[in-house]
Design an enzyme around this catalytic site. Structure first.
Site, PDB file in Angstrom:
ATOM      1  N   ASP A 169      42.761  32.684  42.621  1.00  0.00           N
ATOM      2  CA  ASP A 169      42.565  33.632  43.445  1.00  0.00           C
ATOM      3  C   ASP A 169      41.523  34.624  42.580  1.00  0.00           C
ATOM      4  OD1 ASP A 169      42.342  35.662  45.490  1.00  0.00           O
ATOM      5  OD2 ASP A 169      44.415  35.789  45.818  1.00  0.00           O
ATOM      6  N   HIS A 199      40.166  36.936  44.372  1.00  0.00           N
ATOM      7  CA  HIS A 199      40.738  38.190  45.173  1.00  0.00           C
ATOM      8  C   HIS A 199      39.593  39.034  45.346  1.00  0.00           C
ATOM      9  CE1 HIS A 199      44.050  41.143  46.364  1.00  0.00           C
ATOM     10  NE2 HIS A 199      44.534  40.110  46.636  1.00  0.00           N
ATOM     11  N   GLU A 252      39.754  30.993  45.495  1.00  0.00           N
ATOM     12  CA  GLU A 252      40.112  31.872  46.640  1.00  0.00           C
ATOM     13  C   GLU A 252      39.070  33.071  46.631  1.00  0.00           C
ATOM     14  OE1 GLU A 252      43.563  34.278  48.618  1.00  0.00           O
ATOM     15  OE2 GLU A 252      44.125  32.287  48.046  1.00  0.00           O
ATOM     16  N   GLU A 289      41.828  35.775  54.462  1.00  0.00           N
ATOM     17  CA  GLU A 289      42.817  36.769  54.537  1.00  0.00           C
ATOM     18  C   GLU A 289      42.168  38.069  55.206  1.00  0.00           C
ATOM     19  OE1 GLU A 289      44.113  38.915  50.725  1.00  0.00           O
ATOM     20  OE2 GLU A 289      43.745  36.933  50.118  1.00  0.00           O
ATOM     21  N   HIS A 347      47.172  32.367  54.563  1.00  0.00           N
ATOM     22  CA  HIS A 347      47.515  33.271  53.784  1.00  0.00           C
ATOM     23  C   HIS A 347      48.843  33.784  54.355  1.00  0.00           C
ATOM     24  CE1 HIS A 347      47.300  37.791  52.474  1.00  0.00           C
ATOM     25  NE2 HIS A 347      46.964  37.079  51.285  1.00  0.00           N
TER      26      HIS A 347
END
Length: 383
Positions: free
Chosen positions: A181, A183, A207, A233, A283
């Site tokens: 991730d 992020h 991700e 997400e 998610h």
């Protein structure tokens, strides 16, 4: 006819927001509208929506969803859609319970018997990540997800890249799959370097390699690497996902059922993604109601590939340990075996909420504040 009689919401630890809808015949449905760091805003939106739901037939889930959407000149976004999500999930739960069937039965029936899942591991040092991955493996998981890094500058040290690669290699050495991730913390110069460095080590996906507000460089990155790119997400409707599907820049979409309009909209997003040969991996680092709702989608959606779930060490709310099974009387439904969770077969969402505990905890729970990162130069970085 059984019109909606009441709508309540409960702010509970560690950072979740539950929604309860009761109809005129005292039938109940539960939803989750968790939006970390924005709890009070979502509560305000729920308060505004409540008058539009009360007195309307609880069975008319789609009509109520469309009423909120079509009659709102200003619509969409995380707060609006999270409030709508909580209401939508609760309505599906209520309707399916009324009929005595799982929600997935109302959505066309199941296409699988069990759902592949993964859990989170934290830590910056390879040894810490591997140790946590070993714990997850002992809990039944065969796949995990980890942060690529903490805060990163526009152009940072090569050590950031090397550390991430070492953590991936360590987890893979346990015989586990690992998603990475980013992020949205990395910017374009570093994201390209890290993605290329990870490529030989075969992560399950990367991700949010860049924030979804940067669709052009995401598309460019997708043309440079073979690792599947996942995001979603922070996308809140089918219209938000549309450009990423149209330009073939993503391989896996990750809508959050508590942010994207609930069961109704997630099912539509999944169908749209299937037309582009894109997989679904929702998610969900959230509470048990959101997870149960995700598992209903997983049961009946052909392009669903894997489900995120939040786990701790115990189901012990009193001791301050908030696992995904907290607030649920039947947490055994979330048991992980050989990397899978069985499809939930009980009525509604398939879980029984411990309302007494929810009300007790909600009496003293304060809003959860978002964290953040500050770089060595004192500048703010993405969370």
């Amino acid at each position: 006819m059984a019109p909606i009689a009441s709508i309540e919401w409960f702010r509970v630890l560690p950072r979740w927001l539950f929604v309860k809808i009761t109809d005129s015949e005292d039938r109940v449905g539960w939803g989750e509208a968790t939006l970390e760091g924005h709890t009070e805003a979502v509560e305000g939106a729920l308060r505004g929506f409540r008058s539009r739901f009360l007195g309307h037939e609880a069975d008319d889930v789609e009509r109520l969803w469309q009423d909120v959407w079509r009659k709102s000149f200003y619509r969409g976004g995380p707060v609006f859609m999270s409030a709508l999500s909580g209401l939508d999930i609760a309505l599906w739960d209520l309707k399916a319970r009324k009929l005595g069937v799982p929600v997935w039965q109302l959505l066309g029936g199941k296409v699988r018997e069990k759902v592949r899942v993964y859990a989170w591991v934290g830590g910056d040092r390879p040894g810490d990540v591997v140790a946590q991955a070993e714990v997850r493996k002992g809990q039944g998981f065969r796949a995990v997800k980890m942060n690529a890094c903490e805060g990163v500058g526009w152009l940072d040290s090569p050590g950031v890249v090397e550390g991430c690669v070492e953590r991936v290699k360590g987890v893979k050495g346990l015989g586990m799959d690992v998603g990475v991730d980013f992020h949205g913390r990395l910017h374009r110069p570093m994201a390209k370097q890290l993605a290329k460095a990870l490529e030989p080590h075969g992560p399950l996906f990367i991700e949010e390699p860049l924030l979804s507000e940067h669709p052009e460089p995401i598309q460019l990155l997708s043309q440079l690497i073979t690792i599947p790119i996942a995001l979603g997400e922070r996308l809140y409707s089918r219209w938000d996902f549309k450009p990423f599907l149209a330009n073939s820049s993503v391989d896996i979409i990750q809508p959050d059922i508590a942010h994207c309009g609930g069961i109704s909209e997630l099912k539509r997003i999944a169908a749209m993604a299937e037309a582009y040969d894109v997989a679904l991996a929702p998610h969900c680092p959230l509470g048990p109601i959101a997870l149960a709702a995700c598992l209903q989608i997983a049961a009946c959606t052909a392009n669903h590939t894997i489900q995120e779930m939040s786990v701790g060490m115990h189901y012990n709310v009193a001791a301050g340990e908030y696992d995904v099974g907290s607030y649920v009387k039947n947490p055994e439904g979330f048991a992980v075996r050989e990397g899978f969770v069985d499809v939930l077969t009980g009525p509604g969402l398939g879980i029984e909420v411990n309302e007494e505990l929810v009300r007790k905890v909600a009496e003293t729970t304060e809003p959860w504040e978002l964290m953040g990162f500050v770089g060595e130069d004192g500048g703010l970085q993405e969370w």
